[in-house]
Design an enzyme around this catalytic site. Structure first.
Site, short mmCIF file in Angstrom:
data_model
loop_
_atom_site.label_atom_id
_atom_site.label_comp_id
_atom_site.label_asym_id
_atom_site.label_seq_id
_atom_site.Cartn_x
_atom_site.Cartn_y
_atom_site.Cartn_z
N VAL A 1 0.83 -1.21 0.00
CA VAL A 1 0.00 0.00 0.00
C VAL A 1 0.86 1.27 0.00
O VAL A 1 0.33 2.38 0.01
CB VAL A 1 -0.97 0.03 1.20
CG1 VAL A 1 -1.92 -1.14 1.15
CG2 VAL A 1 -0.22 0.07 2.53
N LYS B 1 3.68 1.89 2.23
CA LYS B 1 4.15 2.34 3.56
C LYS B 1 5.51 3.01 3.48
O LYS B 1 5.75 4.02 4.12
CB LYS B 1 4.22 1.15 4.53
CG LYS B 1 2.91 0.55 4.93
CD LYS B 1 3.07 -0.49 6.01
CE LYS B 1 4.03 -1.61 5.65
NZ LYS B 1 3.56 -2.39 4.46
N LYS C 1 13.37 -0.02 9.83
CA LYS C 1 12.57 -1.10 9.24
C LYS C 1 13.04 -2.36 9.96
O LYS C 1 13.94 -3.06 9.49
CB LYS C 1 12.84 -1.18 7.74
CG LYS C 1 12.10 -2.29 7.01
CD LYS C 1 10.71 -1.91 6.63
CE LYS C 1 10.06 -2.98 5.76
NZ LYS C 1 8.66 -2.68 5.45
N ALA D 1 5.77 -4.33 8.54
CA ALA D 1 5.82 -5.16 7.33
C ALA D 1 4.40 -5.65 7.07
O ALA D 1 3.76 -6.19 7.97
CB ALA D 1 6.77 -6.34 7.53
N ARG E 1 -2.20 7.01 -3.46
CA ARG E 1 -2.55 6.46 -4.77
C ARG E 1 -1.40 5.60 -5.26
O ARG E 1 -0.41 6.10 -5.79
CB ARG E 1 -2.82 7.59 -5.77
CG ARG E 1 -4.05 8.43 -5.43
CD ARG E 1 -4.37 9.41 -6.56
NE ARG E 1 -5.48 10.29 -6.21
CZ ARG E 1 -5.33 11.49 -5.65
NH1 ARG E 1 -4.12 11.93 -5.33
NH2 ARG E 1 -6.39 12.23 -5.37
#
Length: 230
Positions: free
Chosen positions: A14, A16, A38, A119, A178
């Site tokens: 999406v 992130k 991360k 994640a 988007r």
């Protein structure tokens, strides 16, 4: 951990990392010292320096502080699949306590604004007992939700926000992203519905960007609402 936020999404893919990098750029434009982590990355390529993940490298590029890659991405897994499955296949065990320790170590570096990117979605398993949602719970940090603008986004966003609240964490803000060049039917109405139903401010609506320009995307975001309660 003031001004530290956990970034999750309504699903995988999406955006992130793109949103996180853009938030880092938006914070940098305000003169803030930034860092990002991360903790677990599945889908890494072997390089001369070891396993490297493109998402973690993008975060490293757009944060202001100079941290070693191993601090940005302490657990690097090769295959692009659910982290607990890849780790088990490599004989590794993931745990919240270990990931929290990595995060706390990196966050000791003096900074003004920091992000910890998850994640996949909110309930990605780490082992048979823990999910990645337990990491922000352990660190007691608020959450930023990335919502991909596609059919079904309202349901996915509301369910994720509900899960976050049930886990006892505040939703600090959300970003509409988007991911594809196709415009969602009734996009403005979908965004308006999300703004009315999600219990947090919208930090921005990101346009589709090709070629990717994090600097340009950052101009569509505001980090100010994240500091409103500080």
């Amino acid at each position: 951990m003031a001004n530290t936020f956990f970034v999750t999404g309504t699903d995988t893919d999406v955006g992130k990392t793109v949103v996180s990098a853009a938030l880092l750029e938006a914070a940098k434009s305000k003169g803030l010292q930034t860092l990002a982590i991360k903790p677990v990355a599945a889908g890494c390529e072997q390089t001369d320096e070891g396993l490297r993940n493109s998402d973690a490298l993008l975060l490293q590029k757009h944060m202001t502080l100079d941290l070693a890659y191993e601090q940005v991405n302490p657990v690097a897994l090769d295959a692009p699949a659910a982290p607990h499955i890849v780790a088990a296949n490599q004989g590794k065990t993931l745990s919240v306590s270990r990931l929290a320790g990595f995060c706390r170590g990196a966050l000791m570096t003096k900074h003004d604004f920091s992000l910890i990117e998850g994640a996949g979605g909110w309930r990605v398993p780490l082992n048979v007992r823990e999910t990645l949602a337990d990491l922000p719970r352990e660190l007691n940090i608020p959450v930023v939700l990335v919502v991909s603008l596609k059919l079904g986004c309202i349901n996915h966003a509301l369910l994720t926000a509900e899960a976050i609240r049930r886990d006892g964490l505040p939703l600090a803000g959300w970003v509409a992203n988007r991911v594809q060049n196709d415009t969602l039917d009734y996009e403005d109405e979908n965004i308006a519905t999300l703004k009315s139903l999600l219990p947090a401010p919208c930090l921005g609506v990101l346009p589709f960007s090709s070629p990717l320009s994090i600097e340009k995307l950052s101009k569509s975001l505001s980090v100010a609402p994240l500091f409103a309660g500080v």
